[in-house]
Design an enzyme around this catalytic site. Structure first.
Site, mmCIF file in Angstrom:
data_model
loop_
_atom_site.group_PDB
_atom_site.id
_atom_site.type_symbol
_atom_site.label_atom_id
_atom_site.label_comp_id
_atom_site.label_asym_id
_atom_site.label_seq_id
_atom_site.Cartn_x
_atom_site.Cartn_y
_atom_site.Cartn_z
ATOM 1 N N THR A 13 0.938 -1.482 0.130
ATOM 2 C CA THR A 13 -0.051 -0.010 -0.133
ATOM 3 C C THR A 13 0.819 1.357 -0.012
ATOM 4 O OG1 THR A 13 -1.845 -1.117 1.205
ATOM 5 C CG2 THR A 13 -1.645 1.266 1.536
ATOM 6 N N ASP A 57 1.487 -6.358 -4.724
ATOM 7 C CA ASP A 57 0.830 -6.303 -3.569
ATOM 8 C C ASP A 57 1.288 -7.808 -2.728
ATOM 9 O OD1 ASP A 57 -2.611 -5.809 -2.847
ATOM 10 O OD2 ASP A 57 -1.602 -7.473 -1.920
ATOM 11 N N SER A 58 1.020 -7.451 -1.355
ATOM 12 C CA SER A 58 1.979 -8.692 -0.598
ATOM 13 C C SER A 58 1.358 -9.849 -0.600
ATOM 14 C CB SER A 58 2.360 -8.280 0.521
ATOM 15 O OG SER A 58 1.298 -8.338 1.480
ATOM 16 N N SER A 59 -0.046 -9.915 -1.058
ATOM 17 C CA SER A 59 -0.892 -11.241 -1.208
ATOM 18 C C SER A 59 -0.031 -12.001 -2.161
ATOM 19 C CB SER A 59 -2.358 -10.793 -1.800
ATOM 20 O OG SER A 59 -2.934 -10.063 -0.815
ATOM 21 N N ASP A 90 -0.073 -7.109 4.609
ATOM 22 C CA ASP A 90 -0.966 -8.428 4.542
ATOM 23 C C ASP A 90 -0.186 -9.504 4.947
ATOM 24 O OD1 ASP A 90 -3.195 -6.833 4.198
ATOM 25 O OD2 ASP A 90 -3.410 -7.516 2.069
ATOM 26 N N THR A 275 -1.482 -23.145 19.086
ATOM 27 C CA THR A 275 -2.870 -22.457 19.574
ATOM 28 C C THR A 275 -3.370 -21.701 18.595
ATOM 29 O OG1 THR A 275 -3.923 -21.576 21.377
ATOM 30 C CG2 THR A 275 -1.719 -20.903 21.288
ATOM 31 N N GLN A 276 -4.689 -21.811 18.561
ATOM 32 C CA GLN A 276 -5.686 -20.523 17.993
ATOM 33 C C GLN A 276 -5.671 -19.407 18.908
ATOM 34 O OE1 GLN A 276 -9.758 -22.229 17.270
ATOM 35 N NE2 GLN A 276 -8.595 -24.274 16.462
ATOM 36 N N CYS A 277 -5.229 -19.495 20.145
ATOM 37 C CA CYS A 277 -5.237 -18.376 21.023
ATOM 38 C C CYS A 277 -4.034 -17.245 20.530
ATOM 39 C CB CYS A 277 -4.929 -18.620 22.427
ATOM 40 S SG CYS A 277 -6.275 -19.639 22.929
HETATM 41 N N1 ASP Z 1 -2.912 -5.503 0.148
HETATM 42 C C1 ASP Z 1 -1.757 -4.741 0.645
HETATM 43 C C2 ASP Z 1 -0.299 -5.314 0.651
HETATM 44 O O1 ASP Z 1 -0.465 -6.324 1.510
HETATM 45 C C3 ASP Z 1 -1.973 -4.011 2.055
HETATM 46 C C4 ASP Z 1 -0.998 -3.353 2.854
HETATM 47 O O2 ASP Z 1 0.127 -2.852 2.034
HETATM 48 O O3 ASP Z 1 -1.372 -2.717 3.663
HETATM 49 O O4 ASP Z 1 0.221 -5.564 -0.149
#
Ligand code: ASP
Length: 338
Positions: A13, A57-59, A90, A275-277
């Protein structure tokens, strides 16, 4: 002497602009980012930039890019005092975790940062994050780095990277380190929590390149269907499973479910328990519901975050084949992650 920092721009972002047609945010080149932060020119730090082309985008982050990042750092290691990686928030905690295992015996800072609002937006959090991350990467005491770790800097706090998780998609303080104190807080001064920062290593930097991504995360929930579990554990080539269990590491004692896990372990699949916690740790054997897992050879992930557990499993499966060694190393803190 001025510190030298290598700034690696992967995207996220911080450098995004809005597509006029769709309205969606898209990664954009580094030049416009630099134009938005004239303060960088006033820095008493020698900055060099390495920009990913195209930025992402880091996705879309992947082990292949982790390798590229770790290689850039390894190759430029002796020429710089510290490294800043601009990265989408992300998956930042995953990248930070992976790099902490790939860059063994780190004696210089690798600071990941990004922002929740693009740098071109007036209320951006990106400027402060970027400027302070560079200061931390450049910070030295008696000629040595103050924070020789892979860390995440976001909204006035520096965290150990492999202890963090993105917990808020909306607020500027997007990260938490639930099981480990922050390493630094930026106010008027940079207040380092020196007692929590890793000591300088005595050995030279080693690059661990291999990562095995034939792994899966299996989150347990009441009513989980044994045939779903069975089909996940029968995936061809599956090498490792992180099971996210309840509370202190507890899972159903249903015989069909446990039998599927046992069959997978007997086939040579590594299964590790976290753990999920958000806070706390797996305590094998505290309850009957975790004792059964321990007994069949499920590894203890203690207080690992999911991000660190995945990265650690990929790293260990990539570098070792002996199950006993994998178990022993998984249950040992390698980079301050547990
Ligand atoms: N979708 C963006 C990413 O991870 C979100 C961010 O940068 O905050 O690239």
């Amino acid at each position: 002497m001025q510190s030298k920092v290598l700034l690696i721009y992967t995207g996220g972002t911080i450098g995004m602009v809005q597509d006029p047609e769709t309205g969606a945010l898209n990664p954009f080149d580094f030049e416009h980012l630099i134009d938005e932060v004239p303060e960088l020119k006033k820095f008493k730090v020698q900055l060099k930039v390495h920009s990913f082309s195209p930025p992402i985008d880091s996705s879309n982050m992947s082990p292949k890019i982790w390798l590229e990042l770790s290689q850039i750092i390894f190759e430029n290691y002796s020429s710089f005092d510290g490294f800043v990686i601009l990265h989408g928030s992300d998956t930042m905690a995953y990248t930070a975790s992976a790099l902490s295992f790939m860059l063994q015996n780190l004696s210089k800072p690798v600071v990941l940062t990004g922002s929740q609002l693009p740098i071109g937006v007036i209320r951006t959090d990106g400027k402060e994050n970027l400027i302070t991350a560079i200061e931390i990467a450049a910070a030295k005491q008696r000629g040595k780095a103050i924070v020789p770790e892979v860390c995440i800097y976001f909204e006035y706090k520096l965290f150990r990277g492999n202890r963090t998780l993105k917990y808020n998609s909306e607020h500027f303080d997007a990260f938490r380190s639930p099981n480990y104190p922050h390493l630094c807080e930026a106010g008027i001064n940079l207040n380092f929590n020196k007692q929590y920062i890793r000591a300088l290593p005595s050995k030279p930097l080693k690059l661990n390149k291999a990562l095995e991504n034939s792994v899966v995360v299996l989150t347990i929930f009441p009513g989980i269907n044994s045939s779903v579990v069975k089909s996940i554990l029968s995936i061809k080539g599956l090498k490792g499973v992180i099971i996210e269990t309840f509370g202190a590491g507890n899972a159903p004692t249903d015989a069909t479910f446990l039998n599927e896990l046992l069959k997978a372990i007997n086939k040579g699949i590594i299964i590790a328990n976290i753990t999920q916690c958000m806070k706390g740790k797996v305590m094998p054997g505290l309850y009957e519901t975790s004792r059964r897992l321990q007994e069949m050879g499920v590894l203890n992930g203690a207080d690992l975050t999911k991000e660190a557990a995945i990265a650690k499993l990929m790293h260990l499966l990539g570098n070792y084949s002996n199950k006993k060694i994998i178990k022993q190393l998984f249950e040992t803190s390698l980079a301050g992650e547990m």
